[in-house]
Design an enzyme around this catalytic site. Sequence first.
Site, mmCIF file in Angstrom:
data_model
loop_
_atom_site.group_PDB
_atom_site.id
_atom_site.type_symbol
_atom_site.label_atom_id
_atom_site.label_comp_id
_atom_site.label_asym_id
_atom_site.label_seq_id
_atom_site.Cartn_x
_atom_site.Cartn_y
_atom_site.Cartn_z
ATOM 1 N N THR A 107 5.750 -2.876 14.136
ATOM 2 C CA THR A 107 5.169 -2.026 13.392
ATOM 3 C C THR A 107 4.636 -0.834 14.691
ATOM 4 O OG1 THR A 107 3.215 -0.867 12.248
ATOM 5 C CG2 THR A 107 2.818 -3.242 13.671
ATOM 6 N N HIS A 123 0.580 -4.425 1.134
ATOM 7 C CA HIS A 123 1.628 -3.741 0.498
ATOM 8 C C HIS A 123 2.059 -4.065 -0.817
ATOM 9 C CE1 HIS A 123 1.703 -0.870 4.263
ATOM 10 N NE2 HIS A 123 0.597 -1.101 3.550
#
Length: 310
Positions: free
Chosen positions: A250, A158
Site C-alpha cells: 500500500t 473498502h
Amino acid sequence: MPPLWIVQNRLFSRLCCGLKSPISTQTKLCLTMARPSSNMADFRKCFAKAKHIVVISGAGISAESGVPTFRGAGGYWRKWKAQDLATPQAFARNPSQVWEFYHYRREVVQSKEPNAGHLAIAECQARLHGQGRQVVVITQNIDELHRKAGTKNLLEIHGSLFKTRCTSCGVVAENYKSPICPALSGKGAPDPKTQDAGIPVEQLPRCEEPGCGGLLRPHVVWFGENLDPAILEEVDKELALCDLCLVVGTSSVVYPAAMFAPQVSARGVPVAEFNMETTPATNRFRFHFQGPCGTTLPEALAPHETETVS
Ligand SMILES: [Zn+2]
C-alpha cells in the site's frame, strides 16, 4: 471519521502529528526519524514473538496478480482514473458508465489468481492459528484475492467488487454473475477510443428483492464516502491489540487506511512495510523490505525455528 480521500504527501506528516504516543516526544522523534531496517533476521525475531499480527494490505499485492489499480502512471480506464469514476457524483451523473467500469473490473479480476504473497499470508494465518496465535488481514482491496487464497480473518474495509447494494432498499448481496446483467455483456472495454455504452438505467443491474427492483450499485466505498462504522470499530480493536503489524503493497496515500499503521507505530509496536518503493510513511516504521510481496512475504512469514510444529 472523515470520508475516503487521497492524502497529499505534504499533508501526511501533519496528520501523523495528531497521533497520541505513550512514549516521550524525544523517544518518539528518534523512532520516527530513524531509517527503517531491512534486516530480515531482526524482523524474524519480532515475528517469532508476536501473538497478534495485523496485516494491512493495498493495491500493490493485487497488482502482482495482474489486477489493474487505475492509479499512478498509465493507470487509466478510457480517459479516467479510479478517483474520477469511483464517486457517488459520477454514479448519479452516468450510472451506465460507472457500471461499465465496474463490470470490466469484475471480469478482469475473475480471471486472476492470488499470488505467492496472498498465499504466504493465508498459510501463515492457518499455521499460527494452530499455535493459538492470531493473524488478521485488513485490506483496502476489493478483488477478494485474499479470500480466494484462503484467508479467513479478513476485514475488507473498502467493500467488494462481488457485492452489490440496492440504492432503494439498501440490501447488500453477493454477486459473482458474469456478466452481471445482459446489457453489460461485452461492454466496459478500457480503450480510450471506446464509445460510452449509454445503457438505459432500467437495463442496468437491478435489485431482486421481492417488490423492489431498485438500481444496484457496487458495494464498495467510493471517494467522498464514509467507511462502514462497524468495520472501523473492528479495525480499531485490532490495531489496539496487535503486537506486530505488516503493511503490504500500500502506498499509504488513501485516507483513512493510511493512518492505521502510523497509529500502531506510535504505540511502539513494530511495523514492517513490504513494498516496491518507499512511501510517505516508510520512515515511521521499524522495517522496510523493498521488492515484490510475492518474493519478500514467503521468506518473512515462513515457519520460524521456534514454532512448535503440530
Ligand atoms: Zn432493493
